[in-house]
Design a protein around this motif. Structure first.
Motif, mmCIF file in Angstrom:
data_model
loop_
_atom_site.group_PDB
_atom_site.id
_atom_site.type_symbol
_atom_site.label_atom_id
_atom_site.label_comp_id
_atom_site.label_asym_id
_atom_site.label_seq_id
_atom_site.Cartn_x
_atom_site.Cartn_y
_atom_site.Cartn_z
ATOM 1 N N ASP A 44 56.166 31.458 44.188
ATOM 2 C CA ASP A 44 56.011 31.242 45.631
ATOM 3 C C ASP A 44 54.783 31.957 46.164
ATOM 4 N N ALA A 45 54.549 33.166 45.635
ATOM 5 C CA ALA A 45 53.368 33.920 46.066
ATOM 6 C C ALA A 45 52.108 33.128 45.713
ATOM 7 N N VAL A 46 52.105 32.551 44.505
ATOM 8 C CA VAL A 46 50.941 31.775 44.056
ATOM 9 C C VAL A 46 50.751 30.539 44.947
ATOM 10 N N LEU A 47 51.870 29.886 45.287
ATOM 11 C CA LEU A 47 51.755 28.701 46.151
ATOM 12 C C LEU A 47 51.166 29.053 47.508
ATOM 13 N N SER A 48 51.473 30.284 47.982
ATOM 14 C CA SER A 48 50.946 30.637 49.309
ATOM 15 C C SER A 48 49.426 30.864 49.277
ATOM 16 N N ILE A 49 48.853 31.159 48.110
ATOM 17 C CA ILE A 49 47.382 31.219 47.999
ATOM 18 C C ILE A 49 46.796 29.835 48.309
ATOM 19 N N PHE A 50 47.383 28.802 47.683
ATOM 20 C CA PHE A 50 46.875 27.441 47.883
ATOM 21 C C PHE A 50 46.966 27.048 49.359
ATOM 22 N N ALA A 51 48.089 27.455 49.996
ATOM 23 C CA ALA A 51 48.281 27.104 51.412
ATOM 24 C C ALA A 51 47.236 27.818 52.272
ATOM 25 N N ALA A 52 47.016 29.118 52.034
ATOM 26 C CA ALA A 52 46.084 29.877 52.889
ATOM 27 C C ALA A 52 44.659 29.354 52.763
ATOM 28 N N LYS A 53 44.268 28.911 51.564
ATOM 29 C CA LYS A 53 42.894 28.435 51.351
ATOM 30 C C LYS A 53 42.708 26.960 51.686
ATOM 31 N N GLY A 54 43.840 26.215 51.731
ATOM 32 C CA GLY A 54 43.716 24.758 51.813
ATOM 33 C C GLY A 54 43.160 24.236 50.501
ATOM 34 N N ARG A 55 43.617 24.835 49.383
ATOM 35 C CA ARG A 55 43.073 24.487 48.063
ATOM 36 C C ARG A 55 43.913 23.399 47.415
ATOM 37 N N PRO A 56 43.250 22.384 46.780
ATOM 38 C CA PRO A 56 44.023 21.351 46.090
ATOM 39 C C PRO A 56 44.866 21.993 44.974
ATOM 40 N N ALA A 57 46.118 21.512 44.815
ATOM 41 C CA ALA A 57 47.056 22.133 43.869
ATOM 42 C C ALA A 57 46.615 21.959 42.423
ATOM 43 N N ASP A 58 45.685 21.024 42.161
ATOM 44 C CA ASP A 58 45.299 20.806 40.760
ATOM 45 C C ASP A 58 44.074 21.631 40.354
ATOM 46 N N ASN A 59 43.720 22.641 41.156
ATOM 47 C CA ASN A 59 42.596 23.517 40.791
ATOM 48 C C ASN A 59 43.152 24.899 40.418
ATOM 49 N N PRO A 60 43.146 25.240 39.101
ATOM 50 C CA PRO A 60 43.843 26.447 38.642
ATOM 51 C C PRO A 60 43.164 27.750 39.069
ATOM 52 N N LEU A 61 43.922 28.850 38.980
ATOM 53 C CA LEU A 61 43.469 30.166 39.445
ATOM 54 C C LEU A 61 43.125 31.083 38.274
ATOM 55 N N ILE A 62 42.333 32.102 38.578
ATOM 56 C CA ILE A 62 42.010 33.137 37.585
ATOM 57 C C ILE A 62 42.993 34.299 37.757
ATOM 58 N N VAL A 63 43.504 34.818 36.625
ATOM 59 C CA VAL A 63 44.403 35.972 36.659
ATOM 60 C C VAL A 63 43.586 37.233 36.366
ATOM 61 N N HIS A 64 43.764 38.255 37.211
ATOM 62 C CA HIS A 64 43.003 39.509 37.094
ATOM 63 C C HIS A 64 43.884 40.614 36.529
ATOM 64 N N ILE A 65 43.354 41.313 35.532
ATOM 65 C CA ILE A 65 44.091 42.426 34.924
ATOM 66 C C ILE A 65 43.188 43.659 34.916
ATOM 67 N N GLN A 66 43.776 44.847 34.677
ATOM 68 C CA GLN A 66 42.925 46.040 34.606
ATOM 69 C C GLN A 66 43.078 46.755 33.274
ATOM 70 N N ASP A 67 43.982 46.230 32.390
ATOM 71 C CA ASP A 67 44.240 46.894 31.130
ATOM 72 C C ASP A 67 44.433 45.804 30.065
ATOM 73 N N ARG A 68 43.712 45.928 28.958
ATOM 74 C CA ARG A 68 43.784 44.922 27.907
ATOM 75 C C ARG A 68 45.221 44.733 27.394
ATOM 76 N N ALA A 69 46.044 45.801 27.486
ATOM 77 C CA ALA A 69 47.433 45.734 27.001
ATOM 78 C C ALA A 69 48.254 44.693 27.775
ATOM 79 N N GLN A 70 47.801 44.340 28.989
ATOM 80 C CA GLN A 70 48.536 43.325 29.768
ATOM 81 C C GLN A 70 48.466 41.943 29.115
ATOM 82 N N LEU A 71 47.424 41.717 28.259
ATOM 83 C CA LEU A 71 47.191 40.374 27.723
ATOM 84 C C LEU A 71 48.337 39.865 26.864
ATOM 85 N N LYS A 72 48.952 40.762 26.074
ATOM 86 C CA LYS A 72 49.904 40.277 25.059
ATOM 87 C C LYS A 72 51.111 39.554 25.671
ATOM 88 N N ASP A 73 51.451 39.897 26.894
ATOM 89 C CA ASP A 73 52.563 39.196 27.550
ATOM 90 C C ASP A 73 52.126 37.866 28.149
#
Ligand code: TXA
Ligand code: MG
Length: 354
Positions: A44-73
């Motif tokens: 739901d949080a992700v959907l609200s990004i699309f709503a706030a920007k008026g972004r088409p739903a078929d344009n994917p998002l970038i995920v931001h991390i700060q620690d390489r250990a987050q990648l494995k999940d």
């Protein structure tokens, strides 16, 4: 909704963590442009990004991390990725990874890959640490507007639509990250940025290709490797024409195009390198920065595109950079702002004799 703009303090970081954990949106600075972040694991949080920007739903998002250990999940790790992460993370390189189940399909617009990057901006890092979540974030502009490189740009587009903007001052790079696909054969740049083709090739020791649609429009029926390429982007309200050729011809052509436009009562201007501001003093010149400093041109570009709208410009005539190094990223954004409308200076001079 009231939009707060907060300077970076421990209280502001605590507030951002509270909002993000509760599924809300926070705009934050990165070294490239400002992002509009939400918990990447909360549909739901992700959907609200699309709503706030008026972004088409078929344009994917970038995920931001700060620690390489987050990648494995979050994803599988292709063979070439570790060398690139070692060389360019944290920094303006986004890599596509085969996604794991935990990433909601809303983040990737149903694709099997997820785009991930580790930003280097200290405020982005502090925000990611304080919430402890992977954060999905597109650029924090309304869809179709130039990406924001100042908190004031975010406020221009998002006032009343999001609760919080963290103000970290101007973004360093000024253009969005390089998006690199390692999942479909030879490494391919889907969107050029601050980490250049040349830099990637030096680390990988192999050729890196560039998606064809980086410097031209998509052809009818051509599949967009990166869905964002399908959309009109970065376009100021006025029409932009790029003029290419020998420098002296380009300067003469810019003057004639400007004069012809101004004499038909259009609000016109030229975008030129700082070295040519004097030559074009009577053509309402706006400086792109120095022609020998492509990073400076990248840093200024979106700010200038926003300024043209504020000035109500109807016709904009611009110089171009060679599409190499950071110049490739600049020409991708400027090209899209112009709808890839390019004319040859020689042709302009022939069409507009004195
Ligand atoms: O510098 C940046 O990358 C900024 C900051 C905030 O990190 N973010 C950004 O996000 O520019 P956005 O959403 O404006 O652009 C993301 C681009 C889009 O062109 C999108 O289509 C592409 O990345 N993209 C995202 N996930 C993808 C995927 N799985 N496959 C192909 N392209 C993808
Ligand atoms: Mg964007």
């Amino acid at each position: 909704m009231k939009t707060e703009v907060l300077q970076p303090t421990p209280q502001a970081l605590a507030r951002s963590a509270e909002i993000l954990s509760a599924g809300g949106l926070v705009a934050f600075p990165t070294e490239t442009v400002y992002g509009l972040g939400a918990n990447a694991l909360n549909r739901d949080a992700v959907l609200s990004i699309f709503a706030a920007k008026g972004r088409p739903a078929d344009n994917p998002l970038i995920v931001h991390i700060q620690d390489r250990a987050q990648l494995k999940d979050l994803c599988e790790i292709p063979e070439l990725a570790p060398d690139l992460m070692a060389a360019f993370w944290p920094g303006p390189l986004t890599i596509l990874f085969p996604k794991k189940e935990i990433i909601p399909s809303e983040v990737t617009a149903g694709l099997s890959t997820v785009a991930i990057r580790m930003p280097s901006h200290p405020l982005a890092v502090a925000m990611l640490r304080s919430c402890g979540l992977p954060i999905a974030a597109p650029s924090a502009n309304r869809s179709g507007r130039p990406s924001p490189t100042l908190a004031a740009h975010v406020l221009e587009d998002m006032d009343g639509r999001i609760p919080l903007i963290l103000d970290g001052g101007p973004c360093d790079v000024g253009l969005e990250s390089t998006v690199l696909d390692l999942c479909h054969g030879q490494p391919c740049i889907l969107r050029p940025g601050g980490v250049t083709k040349e830099m990637l090739e030096a680390v990988l020791g192999m050729e890196v290709t560039v998606a064809g649609s980086v410097l031209r429009p998509l052809r009818p029926n051509e599949k967009a490797l990166s869905p964002g390429m399908r959309y009109k982007h970065y376009a100021p309200n006025g029409s932009v024409t790029l003029v290419e050729g020998e420098e002296a011809d380009v300067l003469s052509a810019l003057r004639r195009l400007y004069q012809s436009s101004a004499s038909s009562q259009e609000r016109a201007c030229v975008l030129c390198f700082s070295e040519h501001m004097d030559d074009l003093f009577d053509c309402h010149p706006h400086s792109l920065g120095s022609k020998s400093d492509h990073a400076q041109v990248a840093h200024r570009l979106f700010h200038i595109l926003r300024q043209l709208d504020q000035e109500g410009m109807e016709r904009i005539f611009s110089e171009v950079l060679p599409p190499e190094g950071v110049g490739l990223a600049v020409m991708n954004r400027l090209g899209r702002a112009a709808g890839f409308h390019t004319v040859s200076a020689k042709q302009v001079l022939a069409d507009h004799p004195i």
